[in-house]
Design an enzyme around this catalytic site. Structure first.
Site, mmCIF file in Angstrom:
data_model
loop_
_atom_site.group_PDB
_atom_site.id
_atom_site.type_symbol
_atom_site.label_atom_id
_atom_site.label_comp_id
_atom_site.label_asym_id
_atom_site.label_seq_id
_atom_site.Cartn_x
_atom_site.Cartn_y
_atom_site.Cartn_z
ATOM 1 C CG ASP A 279 95.086 -12.781 -69.702
ATOM 2 O OD1 ASP A 279 94.049 -12.152 -69.974
ATOM 3 O OD2 ASP A 279 95.969 -13.043 -70.556
HETATM 4 C C1 GLC Z 1 96.001 -11.462 -73.591
HETATM 5 C C2 GLC Z 1 94.522 -11.517 -73.344
HETATM 6 C C3 GLC Z 1 93.963 -12.904 -73.387
HETATM 7 C C4 GLC Z 1 94.749 -13.747 -74.371
HETATM 8 C C5 GLC Z 1 96.140 -13.914 -73.779
HETATM 9 C C6 GLC Z 1 97.069 -14.743 -74.674
HETATM 10 O O1 GLC Z 1 96.596 -10.461 -72.843
HETATM 11 O O2 GLC Z 1 93.992 -10.858 -72.209
HETATM 12 O O3 GLC Z 1 92.578 -12.788 -73.740
HETATM 13 O O4 GLC Z 1 94.134 -15.005 -74.549
HETATM 14 O O5 GLC Z 1 96.760 -12.663 -73.501
HETATM 15 O O6 GLC Z 1 97.318 -14.065 -75.871
#
Ligand code: GLC
Length: 721
Positions: A279
């Site tokens: 993430d």
């Molecule tokens: C965010 C979220 C994730 C998302 C990613 C990209 O922090 O936790 O669910 O897909 O970043 O935006």
């Protein structure tokens, strides 16, 4: 500059395909041939997932041409993404195409209801179609992969991201997970109209303490296997292309670097073969939370754990080359991860048809099309849950004089909820517009207001209420109270809205409250002030149209709750399927049990359930239990009932849960119509992790329970030998 074979041949006017360019070859061969031609830096670039910022455009284009970037997130639009793709195809050494990722969570430009709402339809076909139309819009806009479905499970409405989940139950969550993967990915990932899906957040993100986002979790291996993994397994079985790790940890170790989870469980036990990504900058967060000394360590442990792609931290890009050259990381691990990234690009046809996703004419035709809007409307209607309807105040006859009041009566922006992608507030159909299209003009008194309404507004709304036969009060919480990094201790509506409802009730006219929210709320004070209550969630671009269709009876509400509604924050966590105790202790300062249980939802008609019948009462392992339940529409209008089937294990070597959902089926019945609904339960649905964590079918008695809510069931007893 190093001349590739293709370039050498092209220079001499000999157009010859290299193996990796030959679409007739198996993907594995093409990947291996390309890997053999790549430098270590180019392989590492495939593991570098970078956010696009227009402010950083020239540096990012230089990074593309220099072969340092494998994929982008947050780059949107056919025109922009085509131009970025041309940088890669025309100006990088091997011309490896980029992938473009995005958070297409519940729609791209035309937003559908938030996922928690969609799940309340209990209709996997509709949810699949919702994902499919979202994919059509996004693929037409230059996107290849979406960070969805989010399949986390939580029992804590204080967590703002509960709006992204499919509710508290693993069985239902698994069904929704598979439906969304199939909707996003379609039958052929290379058809240019679908997206690679990325199931997230692996795993157990929803177990965070007190609903505080990012709070590290602490849960058992049993919880992991019984609750958090099934929706991921369903995604893997449905062929999901990628997985995203959670911000949190398992057994103390960040999931970004957790080898047990990322390799032993995800790949060894669950059979996942695709791409695993982190993430947002979690390889750096591991350092800031003290779980790694520096980016070198978090990169080494991440790659070693099986993490293929680094989202937005640039740690892999900065450290992997040195880690390989100093022997701290096996070069084979880089090859393995780069191969997974390339395999997905080949499977999506990016090498053979690199501009398929960048057709601006198709973008104009597909985005916001009537087909996509119709799918969003159907999904919104089916997601709404009727929680109260005294004296059948709903549906509203078109000639009833209706006062339409409250901060959500003309609201657009907040109907989109959170993770709104390219959704445009000014394209949202408001409740007022939806009602205008269905009510006689002379019968609709519109008196909306802003969220921070004044006393003068209240007087104006009460005056409209006095002049009407029935009041529709559109209330709810700002979409800013849900979503990522949002946790709130209170689950109540703002005091001003409760005061408004009180004033409206005091007019003596029937009050219909329509609720706009992204998670279970504490509704006692609302229920005291209304005669009917419709849970509309954040219903998306077509939300107001759907609310009006439900209020006027054009659509008979059929939604059922997928998340327990507590009576007070103090009851949290609350669920329908906790393990049993020898004596259930309730909170003494309030009525026992939830305000509304899992599976609950009313209709404009009524349904009667006969007791379930089984093909026999004694079974052996590998037998299938056949259950038949007769359901009758005993009311005056046609309606859809979500027939639910639960199993209650009477005795086990671990404390059994109250009951567990093991089947559900939407059934459409005309007035007076009766239907025998059949379920076939393979014996694996009766298996469990015993007290030694062995996956077994323990002999003994089980109750098969069927009905229209988890607290309104009839049962039959069976036995497994
Ligand atoms: C965010 C979220 C994730 C998302 C990613 C990209 O922090 O936790 O669910 O897909 O970043 O935006």
């Amino acid at each position: 500059m190093i001349l590739t074979g293709a370039m050498f041949l092209a220079l001499h006017g000999v157009a010859q395909q290299l193996p990796y360019q030959d679409a007739s070859r198996p993907v594995e061969q093409r990947v291996q041939d390309l890997l053999n031609r790549m430098t270590l830096e180019e392989k590492i670039a495939e593991l570098n997932l970078v956010p696009y910022y227009a402010s950083n455009d020239s540096a990012l284009r230089a990074g593309i041409r220099g072969g340092r970037i494998g994929a982008f997130l947050k780059a949107n639009g056919a025109a922009l993404n085509r131009s970025l793709q041309e940088e890669a195809l025309k100006h990088s050494r091997l011309g490896i195409p980029l992938m473009f990722h995005e958070d297409v969570i519940h729609g791209y430009r035309t937003l559908t209801p938030i996922p928690l709402a969609e799940a309340c339809s209990w209709d996997t076909a509709l949810v699949r179609r919702s994902a499919e139309t979202a994919a059509a819009e996004a693929a037409a806009s230059g996107i290849h992969l979406t960070y969805a479905p989010m399949v986390d499970i939580s029992n804590d409405p204080r967590w703002g991201r509960i709006m992204e989940t499919s509710g508290e139950d693993a069985f239902l969550g698994a069904a929704m997970s598979a439906a969304r993967v199939r909707g996003f990915q379609g039958a052929d990932l290379s058809d240019g109209s679908h997206l690679a899906a990325c199931v997230k957040h692996f795993a157990g993100y929803g177990a965070l303490l007190a609903g505080r986002d990012y709070q590290n979790t602490d849960f058992s291996l049993r919880d992991l296997r019984e609750r958090y993994l099934p929706p991921f397994q369903a995604a893997v079985d449905a062929g999901v292309a990628s997985v995203m790790c959670s911000y949190t940890s398992f057994d103390g170790e960040p999931l970004t670097m957790n080898r047990f989870m990322n390799t032993d469980v995800l790949r060894g036990e669950m059979g996942f073969r695709g791409l695993l990504m982190s993430d947002w900058t979690t390889l750096s967060y591991a350092v800031s939370e003290g779980a790694a000394a520096d980016g070198m360590e978090s990169s080494r442990r991440g790659l070693e754990s099986g993490l293929d792609m680094d989202m937005s931290s640039w740690n892999y890009s900065r450290h992997l080359k040195r880690l390989v050259e100093t022997g701290q990381v096996d070069r084979e691990w880089v090859d393995r991860s780069a191969a997974r990234a390339l395999e997905l690009k080949f499977r999506m046809g990016l090498f053979d048809n690199p501009y398929a996703y960048f057709d601006t004419r198709r973008e104009k035709r597909v985005v916001g099309s009537s087909e996509v809007r119709r799918a969003a409307f159907d999904m919104a209607c089916a997601s709404m849950v009727l929680l109260k309807n005294e004296r059948a105040v709903l549906p509203l006859a078109p000639d009833r004089k209706v006062a339409l009041v409250g901060p959500f009566a003309e609201m657009q922006k907040d109907l989109l909820g959170s993770w709104t992608m390219m959704g445009k507030a000014d394209e949202v159909v408001t409740v007022a517009v939806g009602m205008d299209r269905r009510m006689k003009a002379s019968c609709l008194l519109k008196a909306g207001c802003k969220l921070d309404f004044s006393e003068t507004d209240v007087e104006r709304m009460v005056a409209a209420a006095r002049a009407a036969d029935v009041i529709v009060a559109c209330v709810g919480e700002s979409a800013g109270r849900i979503g990522e990094a949002v946790t709130t201790g209170s689950l109540s509506l703002p005091a001003a809205q409760l005061r408004l409802l009180g004033e409206l009730k005091n007019t003596g006219k029937p009050v219909v409250a329509v609720l706009f929210n992204g998670r279970p709320l504490v509704l006692g004070d609302v229920l005291d002030r209304c005669d009917a209550l419709l849970e509309a969630w954040y219903p998306g671009t077509m939300g107001g149209e759907a609310v009006a269709a439900v209020l006027t009876g054009e659509y008979n509400p059929s939604g059922k709750l997928v998340q327990t509604f507590p009576r007070a924050e103090g009851q949290v966590p609350l669920a329908y399927n906790f393990r049993r105790t020898f004596g259930y202790v309730h909170h003494r300062d309030m009525e026992s049990g939830p305000q509304f249980p899992f599976g609950f939802g009313l209709s404009y008609t009524t349904f009667r359930y006969d007791a379930p019948r089984v093909n026999r009462t004694e079974f052996c392992r590998n037998d299938t239990v056949e259950v038949t339940v007769r359901v009758t529409n005993t009311g005056k209008v046609a309606g859809r009932e979500i027939v639910q089937l639960y199993v209650r294990d009477e005795v086990a070597t671990v404390v059994p849960r109250e009951r567990e959902l093991k089947g559900f089926l939407p059934v459409d019945l005309k007035p007076g119509e009766s239907r025998e609904v059949k379920f076939r339960l393979p014996s694996r649905l009766f298996m469990m992790y015993d007290n030694r964590m062995k996956w077994v079918l323990e002999p003994g008695y089980f109750r098969i329970q069927t009905g229209g809510a988890s607290d309104s069931l009839k049962e039959v007893r069976i036995r497994f030998f």
